[in-house]
Design a protein around this motif. Structure first.
Motif, PDB file in Angstrom:
ATOM      1  N   SER A   3     -11.710  17.491  68.213  1.00  0.00           N
ATOM      2  CA  SER A   3     -11.570  16.067  68.494  1.00  0.00           C
ATOM      3  C   SER A   3     -10.159  15.564  68.214  1.00  0.00           C
ATOM      4  CB  SER A   3     -12.588  15.274  67.679  1.00  0.00           C
ATOM      5  OG  SER A   3     -12.398  15.515  66.302  1.00  0.00           O
ATOM      6  N   GLU A   4      -9.329  16.364  67.578  1.00  0.00           N
ATOM      7  CA  GLU A   4      -7.953  15.940  67.289  1.00  0.00           C
ATOM      8  C   GLU A   4      -7.209  15.542  68.561  1.00  0.00           C
ATOM      9  OE1 GLU A   4      -5.732  18.858  65.112  1.00  0.00           O
ATOM     10  OE2 GLU A   4      -6.514  18.144  63.190  1.00  0.00           O
ATOM     11  N   THR A   6      -8.403  14.270  71.390  1.00  0.00           N
ATOM     12  CA  THR A   6      -8.859  12.954  71.833  1.00  0.00           C
ATOM     13  C   THR A   6      -8.307  11.856  70.935  1.00  0.00           C
ATOM     14  OG1 THR A   6     -10.869  13.905  72.759  1.00  0.00           O
ATOM     15  CG2 THR A   6     -10.912  11.544  72.296  1.00  0.00           C
ATOM     16  N   ILE A   7      -8.321  12.084  69.637  1.00  0.00           N
ATOM     17  CA  ILE A   7      -7.779  11.115  68.687  1.00  0.00           C
ATOM     18  C   ILE A   7      -6.297  10.876  68.970  1.00  0.00           C
ATOM     19  CG2 ILE A   7      -7.172  10.763  66.249  1.00  0.00           C
ATOM     20  CD1 ILE A   7      -9.842  12.255  65.586  1.00  0.00           C
ATOM     21  N   HIS A  10      -5.786   8.952  72.332  1.00  0.00           N
ATOM     22  CA  HIS A  10      -6.212   7.562  72.147  1.00  0.00           C
ATOM     23  C   HIS A  10      -5.162   6.793  71.342  1.00  0.00           C
ATOM     24  CE1 HIS A  10      -9.754   4.673  71.339  1.00  0.00           C
ATOM     25  NE2 HIS A  10      -8.643   4.080  70.910  1.00  0.00           N
ATOM     26  N   ALA A  11      -4.736   7.359  70.232  1.00  0.00           N
ATOM     27  CA  ALA A  11      -3.769   6.677  69.368  1.00  0.00           C
ATOM     28  C   ALA A  11      -2.449   6.430  70.095  1.00  0.00           C
ATOM     29  CB  ALA A  11      -3.531   7.491  68.098  1.00  0.00           C
ATOM     30  N   ALA A  28      -7.376   3.682  63.017  1.00  0.00           N
ATOM     31  CA  ALA A  28      -8.731   4.204  62.796  1.00  0.00           C
ATOM     32  C   ALA A  28      -9.778   3.245  63.336  1.00  0.00           C
ATOM     33  CB  ALA A  28      -8.960   4.478  61.312  1.00  0.00           C
ATOM     34  N   VAL A  31      -9.690   3.607  67.182  1.00  0.00           N
ATOM     35  CA  VAL A  31     -10.153   4.924  67.621  1.00  0.00           C
ATOM     36  C   VAL A  31     -11.618   5.161  67.242  1.00  0.00           C
ATOM     37  CG1 VAL A  31      -9.755   7.421  67.401  1.00  0.00           C
ATOM     38  CG2 VAL A  31      -7.805   5.871  67.537  1.00  0.00           C
ATOM     39  N   THR A  33     -12.711   6.069  64.054  1.00  0.00           N
ATOM     40  CA  THR A  33     -12.781   7.205  63.142  1.00  0.00           C
ATOM     41  C   THR A  33     -12.248   6.719  61.799  1.00  0.00           C
ATOM     42  OG1 THR A  33     -12.297   9.564  62.888  1.00  0.00           O
ATOM     43  CG2 THR A  33     -10.507   8.186  63.739  1.00  0.00           C
ATOM     44  N   ARG A  37      -8.474  10.995  59.004  1.00  0.00           N
ATOM     45  CA  ARG A  37      -8.360  11.803  60.230  1.00  0.00           C
ATOM     46  C   ARG A  37      -7.151  11.361  61.042  1.00  0.00           C
ATOM     47  NH1 ARG A  37     -13.387  12.569  63.802  1.00  0.00           N
ATOM     48  NH2 ARG A  37     -12.287  14.444  64.409  1.00  0.00           N
ATOM     49  N   ILE A  38      -6.922  10.065  61.096  1.00  0.00           N
ATOM     50  CA  ILE A  38      -5.754   9.546  61.815  1.00  0.00           C
ATOM     51  C   ILE A  38      -4.477  10.097  61.194  1.00  0.00           C
ATOM     52  CG2 ILE A  38      -4.393   7.450  62.251  1.00  0.00           C
ATOM     53  CD1 ILE A  38      -6.791   7.643  64.112  1.00  0.00           C
TER      54      ILE A  38
END
Length: 142
Positions: A3-4, A6-7, A10-11, A28, A31, A33, A37-38
């Protein structure tokens, strides 16, 4: 693939659209999440010079590049992402059966070829392209 990717996409699209510094907490929230993770993903993007950081109370992340020049392959490379891969392989290279002993190598070649095609396609898509697609149906909200 994790998922990194996609994150990260998106960011970067969000930061490009906003054109200002955003904290990990702010990113976060958008996104959907958590901030840890961010920060993990953004550290990799910073190392690849896809973003800059600002320290302090008003600190966070800033997309400083031209969105039309940052493609998804650059993001994938920053994250060391693979798109088509497998951890498990069938067969056994020590068996006398040609199918059993040869399957893993053939499948690895197939997966590698598919991954390469994905990477070639990602090189054609930019952050700007994604932003344009998002706002195409809502030009008044840009």
């Amino acid at each position: 693939m994790t998922s990194e990717f996609t994150i990260a996409v998106h960011a970067l699209v969000f930061l490009s659209h906003k054109g200002t510094v955003y904290s990990s907490e702010g990113l976060a929230e958008n996104v959907c999440t958590n901030a840890a993770r961010i920060r993990k993903v953004m550290a990799k993007l910073k190392k690849a010079d896809l973003i800059k950081t600002k320290e302090g109370a008003e600190g966070g992340y800033l997309f400083h590049r031209d969105a039309s020049e940052v493609n998804l392959l650059m993001i994938a490379d920053a994250l060391q992402a693979s798109f088509v891969t497998t951890a498990w392989k069938s067969g056994d290279p020590e068996k006398d059966c040609l199918v059993s002993s040869g399957m893993a190598g053939v499948m690895t070649e197939i997966y590698d070829g598919l991954d390469q095609r994905c990477r070639e396609r990602l090189k054609e898509i930019t952050i700007s392209d994604i932003e344009d697609r998002i706002f195409a149906s809502h030009p008044d909200k840009r």
